[in-house]
Motif scaffolding. Structure first.
Motif, PDB file in Angstrom:
ATOM      1  N   VAL A   1       0.814  -1.108   0.000  1.00 30.13           N
ATOM      2  CA  VAL A   1       0.000   0.000   0.000  1.00 30.13           C
ATOM      3  C   VAL A   1       0.902   1.227   0.000  1.00 30.13           C
ATOM      4  O   VAL A   1       0.528   2.139  -0.637  1.00 30.13           O
ATOM      5  CB  VAL A   1      -0.890  -0.219   1.186  1.00 30.13           C
ATOM      6  N   LEU A   2       1.999   1.320   0.331  1.00 27.04           N
ATOM      7  CA  LEU A   2       2.792   2.535   0.175  1.00 27.04           C
ATOM      8  C   LEU A   2       3.116   2.752  -1.311  1.00 27.04           C
ATOM      9  O   LEU A   2       3.135   3.884  -1.785  1.00 27.04           O
ATOM     10  CB  LEU A   2       4.060   2.413   0.999  1.00 27.04           C
ATOM     11  N   LYS A   3       3.337   1.660  -2.028  1.00 25.94           N
ATOM     12  CA  LYS A   3       3.628   1.791  -3.445  1.00 25.94           C
ATOM     13  C   LYS A   3       2.441   2.371  -4.205  1.00 25.94           C
ATOM     14  O   LYS A   3       2.607   3.171  -5.144  1.00 25.94           O
ATOM     15  CB  LYS A   3       4.005   0.428  -4.021  1.00 25.94           C
ATOM     16  N   ALA A   4       1.236   1.969  -3.817  1.00 29.18           N
ATOM     17  CA  ALA A   4       0.027   2.480  -4.463  1.00 29.18           C
ATOM     18  C   ALA A   4      -0.105   3.982  -4.269  1.00 29.18           C
ATOM     19  O   ALA A   4      -0.398   4.722  -5.208  1.00 29.18           O
ATOM     20  CB  ALA A   4      -1.206   1.766  -3.910  1.00 29.18           C
ATOM     21  N   PHE A   5       0.143   4.449  -3.040  1.00 31.71           N
ATOM     22  CA  PHE A   5       0.026   5.883  -2.766  1.00 31.71           C
ATOM     23  C   PHE A   5       1.137   6.665  -3.463  1.00 31.71           C
ATOM     24  O   PHE A   5       0.919   7.782  -3.925  1.00 31.71           O
ATOM     25  CB  PHE A   5       0.037   6.140  -1.258  1.00 31.71           C
ATOM     26  N   LYS A   6       2.336   6.084  -3.518  1.00 30.44           N
ATOM     27  CA  LYS A   6       3.431   6.740  -4.243  1.00 30.44           C
ATOM     28  C   LYS A   6       3.115   6.842  -5.726  1.00 30.44           C
ATOM     29  O   LYS A   6       3.420   7.835  -6.384  1.00 30.44           O
ATOM     30  CB  LYS A   6       4.739   5.972  -4.019  1.00 30.44           C
ATOM     31  N   LEU A   7       2.486   5.786  -6.256  1.00 30.60           N
ATOM     32  CA  LEU A   7       2.116   5.774  -7.659  1.00 30.60           C
ATOM     33  C   LEU A   7       1.086   6.859  -7.968  1.00 30.60           C
ATOM     34  O   LEU A   7       1.172   7.555  -8.978  1.00 30.60           O
ATOM     35  CB  LEU A   7       1.556   4.403  -8.032  1.00 30.60           C
ATOM     36  N   MET A   8       0.126   7.017  -7.065  1.00 23.08           N
ATOM     37  CA  MET A   8      -0.885   8.062  -7.240  1.00 23.08           C
ATOM     38  C   MET A   8      -0.247   9.437  -7.254  1.00 23.08           C
ATOM     39  O   MET A   8      -0.596  10.303  -8.060  1.00 23.08           O
ATOM     40  CB  MET A   8      -1.947   7.973  -6.136  1.00 23.08           C
TER      41      MET A   8
ATOM     42  N   PRO B   1      -6.250   0.706  -9.341  1.00 22.25           N
ATOM     43  CA  PRO B   1      -6.879  -0.597  -9.124  1.00 22.25           C
ATOM     44  C   PRO B   1      -5.904  -1.570  -8.486  1.00 22.25           C
ATOM     45  O   PRO B   1      -4.700  -1.466  -8.694  1.00 22.25           O
ATOM     46  CB  PRO B   1      -7.239  -1.043 -10.545  1.00 22.25           C
ATOM     47  N   VAL B   2      -6.429  -2.499  -7.726  1.00 22.59           N
ATOM     48  CA  VAL B   2      -5.638  -3.614  -7.212  1.00 22.59           C
ATOM     49  C   VAL B   2      -6.004  -4.819  -8.064  1.00 22.59           C
ATOM     50  O   VAL B   2      -7.181  -5.171  -8.175  1.00 22.59           O
ATOM     51  CB  VAL B   2      -5.952  -3.896  -5.733  1.00 22.59           C
ATOM     52  N   ILE B   3      -5.026  -5.439  -8.694  1.00 29.04           N
ATOM     53  CA  ILE B   3      -5.305  -6.553  -9.602  1.00 29.04           C
ATOM     54  C   ILE B   3      -4.808  -7.865  -9.021  1.00 29.04           C
ATOM     55  O   ILE B   3      -3.961  -7.902  -8.141  1.00 29.04           O
ATOM     56  CB  ILE B   3      -4.679  -6.314 -10.992  1.00 29.04           C
ATOM     57  N   GLU B   4      -5.363  -8.957  -9.518  1.00 29.68           N
ATOM     58  CA  GLU B   4      -4.974 -10.288  -9.066  1.00 29.68           C
ATOM     59  C   GLU B   4      -3.483 -10.529  -9.296  1.00 29.68           C
ATOM     60  O   GLU B   4      -2.896  -9.988 -10.233  1.00 29.68           O
ATOM     61  CB  GLU B   4      -5.767 -11.355  -9.830  1.00 29.68           C
TER      62      GLU B   4
ATOM     63  N   PRO C   1      -9.210  -6.852 -11.986  1.00 25.21           N
ATOM     64  CA  PRO C   1      -9.263  -5.958 -10.824  1.00 25.21           C
ATOM     65  C   PRO C   1     -10.092  -6.559  -9.695  1.00 25.21           C
ATOM     66  O   PRO C   1     -11.171  -7.104  -9.928  1.00 25.21           O
ATOM     67  CB  PRO C   1      -9.923  -4.689 -11.379  1.00 25.21           C
ATOM     68  N   VAL C   2      -9.572  -6.471  -8.469  1.00 24.55           N
ATOM     69  CA  VAL C   2     -10.268  -7.021  -7.300  1.00 24.55           C
ATOM     70  C   VAL C   2     -10.622  -5.942  -6.282  1.00 24.55           C
ATOM     71  O   VAL C   2     -11.278  -6.216  -5.280  1.00 24.55           O
ATOM     72  CB  VAL C   2      -9.413  -8.110  -6.610  1.00 24.55           C
ATOM     73  N   GLY C   3     -10.183  -4.718  -6.524  1.00 20.09           N
ATOM     74  CA  GLY C   3     -10.479  -3.624  -5.603  1.00 20.09           C
ATOM     75  C   GLY C   3      -9.895  -2.321  -6.099  1.00 20.09           C
ATOM     76  O   GLY C   3      -9.226  -2.273  -7.144  1.00 20.09           O
ATOM     77  N   ASN C   4     -10.146  -1.273  -5.354  1.00 21.39           N
ATOM     78  CA  ASN C   4      -9.657   0.057  -5.705  1.00 21.39           C
ATOM     79  C   ASN C   4      -9.127   0.746  -4.451  1.00 21.39           C
ATOM     80  O   ASN C   4      -9.737   0.660  -3.389  1.00 21.39           O
ATOM     81  CB  ASN C   4     -10.796   0.882  -6.307  1.00 21.39           C
ATOM     82  N   ILE C   5      -7.986   1.403  -4.577  1.00 22.12           N
ATOM     83  CA  ILE C   5      -7.425   2.189  -3.473  1.00 22.12           C
ATOM     84  C   ILE C   5      -7.347   3.637  -3.933  1.00 22.12           C
ATOM     85  O   ILE C   5      -6.784   3.921  -4.999  1.00 22.12           O
ATOM     86  CB  ILE C   5      -6.027   1.691  -3.069  1.00 22.12           C
TER      87      ILE C   5
ATOM     88  N   THR D   1       0.670  -5.543   2.001  1.00 21.35           N
ATOM     89  CA  THR D   1       0.379  -5.575   0.570  1.00 21.35           C
ATOM     90  C   THR D   1      -0.953  -4.899   0.283  1.00 21.35           C
ATOM     91  O   THR D   1      -1.778  -4.694   1.187  1.00 21.35           O
ATOM     92  CB  THR D   1       0.315  -7.021   0.064  1.00 21.35           C
ATOM     93  N   ALA D   2      -1.189  -4.581  -0.980  1.00 19.38           N
ATOM     94  CA  ALA D   2      -2.444  -3.937  -1.370  1.00 19.38           C
ATOM     95  C   ALA D   2      -3.633  -4.845  -1.053  1.00 19.38           C
ATOM     96  O   ALA D   2      -4.673  -4.387  -0.575  1.00 19.38           O
ATOM     97  CB  ALA D   2      -2.418  -3.594  -2.855  1.00 19.38           C
ATOM     98  N   LYS D   3      -3.482  -6.145  -1.321  1.00 18.50           N
ATOM     99  CA  LYS D   3      -4.562  -7.094  -1.040  1.00 18.50           C
ATOM    100  C   LYS D   3      -4.869  -7.150   0.454  1.00 18.50           C
ATOM    101  O   LYS D   3      -6.034  -7.088   0.867  1.00 18.50           O
ATOM    102  CB  LYS D   3      -4.185  -8.484  -1.546  1.00 18.50           C
ATOM    103  N   ASP D   4      -3.816  -7.239   1.281  1.00 18.67           N
ATOM    104  CA  ASP D   4      -4.005  -7.294   2.725  1.00 18.67           C
ATOM    105  C   ASP D   4      -4.552  -5.965   3.260  1.00 18.67           C
ATOM    106  O   ASP D   4      -5.307  -5.934   4.228  1.00 18.67           O
ATOM    107  CB  ASP D   4      -2.691  -7.639   3.431  1.00 18.67           C
ATOM    108  N   PHE D   5      -4.163  -4.868   2.638  1.00 20.62           N
ATOM    109  CA  PHE D   5      -4.681  -3.550   3.014  1.00 20.62           C
ATOM    110  C   PHE D   5      -6.199  -3.507   2.812  1.00 20.62           C
ATOM    111  O   PHE D   5      -6.938  -3.077   3.697  1.00 20.62           O
ATOM    112  CB  PHE D   5      -3.999  -2.478   2.173  1.00 20.62           C
ATOM    113  N   LEU D   6      -6.659  -3.972   1.651  1.00 19.65           N
ATOM    114  CA  LEU D   6      -8.096  -3.981   1.385  1.00 19.65           C
ATOM    115  C   LEU D   6      -8.838  -4.867   2.384  1.00 19.65           C
ATOM    116  O   LEU D   6      -9.892  -4.489   2.903  1.00 19.65           O
ATOM    117  CB  LEU D   6      -8.352  -4.486  -0.040  1.00 19.65           C
TER     118      LEU D   6
END
Length: 238
Positions: A92-99, A108-111, A117-121, A143-148
């Motif tokens: 989840v830090l990578k997702a926020f850095k990417l944004m 999106p969070v993908i498999e 796609p399995v979710g959105n952050i 991880t993004a999955k565990d964050f969701l």
């Protein structure tokens, strides 16, 4: 630190207001090309804010225009016909850095295997790095999955509502803009993911993408007001 200590760091410290006498074109341009998420409507004479116009409010207005002749010629077009831009997003830090790096408001969070796609952050979900204890203690490695999963469990315990609780809202390239406007308005979300027939991710359409298709800025419309203030990269998205 208080709000007043950071208010000056915002563009136009802290917002760009409009007046009731401003044109509809001005409002749509500010909410699309110039990347404003909301616009306060002010009464200069009484120094007060009358209301706030958001991208979601414009989408709701457009949903009420369905059936009108001027709208039908445009609303029946598909994503392919309008060539709406497609972003290639990584979960989840990578997702926020990417944004932050790409100037987008969500990814999106993908498999792990495949591209479904399995979710959105979204940017607003950064709050859960501090609010949910099970995430906070491992915020650098979760991880993004565990964050969701953790956020959904936290919201369930708190009995709070959030768009992160729902599944991925998706559409396909052959869907009409009319259908997408209705889906965005009914679900009150900021973006909808484009998937193929197998459910694999192909892109994303945002409220700003839709609004921007309604307007074209006349030469010199704002003069040099925004020059050097609001960079507008060709592929920038929110």
């Amino acid at each position: 630190m208080k709000v007043k200590d950071i208010a000056g760091s915002f563009r136009w410290a802290p917002f760009l207001p409009i007046q009731k006498s401003d044109s509809f074109l001005t409002m749509l341009l500010l909410l699309s090309k110039y990347r404003m998420k909301s616009l306060p409507v002010v009464d200069i004479g009484e120094t007060k804010i009358d209301s706030i116009i958001t991208q979601s409010a414009v989408m709701h207005m457009l949903s009420k225009c369905i059936g009108l002749p001027w709208f039908e010629t445009w609303g029946k077009k598909t994503l392919l016909e309008l060539n709406l831009p497609v972003n290639e997003d990584e979960p989840v830090l990578k997702a926020f850095k990417l944004m932050s790096k790409k100037g987008v408001g969500g990814v999106p969070v993908i498999e792990k295997e495949g591209n479904r796609p399995v979710g959105n952050i979204s940017l607003r979900d950064v709050q859960f790095l501090l609010m949910a204890p099970e995430i906070y203690k491992d915020s650098r490695s979760v991880t993004a999955k565990d964050f969701l999963t953790a956020v959904r469990a936290h919201l369930h315990i708190k009995q709070d509502s959030s768009s992160i609780l729902g599944g991925v809202i998706a559409c396909q390239k052959n869907d009409t803009i009319e259908d997408i406007i209705l889906k965005l308005d009914n679900t009150k979300i900021q973006r909808i993911y484009v998937v193929n027939g197998k459910g694999d991710l192909e892109g994303v359409v945002t409220l700003r993408d839709i609004i921007s298709k309604f307007v074209q800025e006349p030469p010199g419309y704002f003069g040099d007001f925004f020059y050097g203030v609001v960079p507008s990269p060709e592929n920038s998205r929110v």
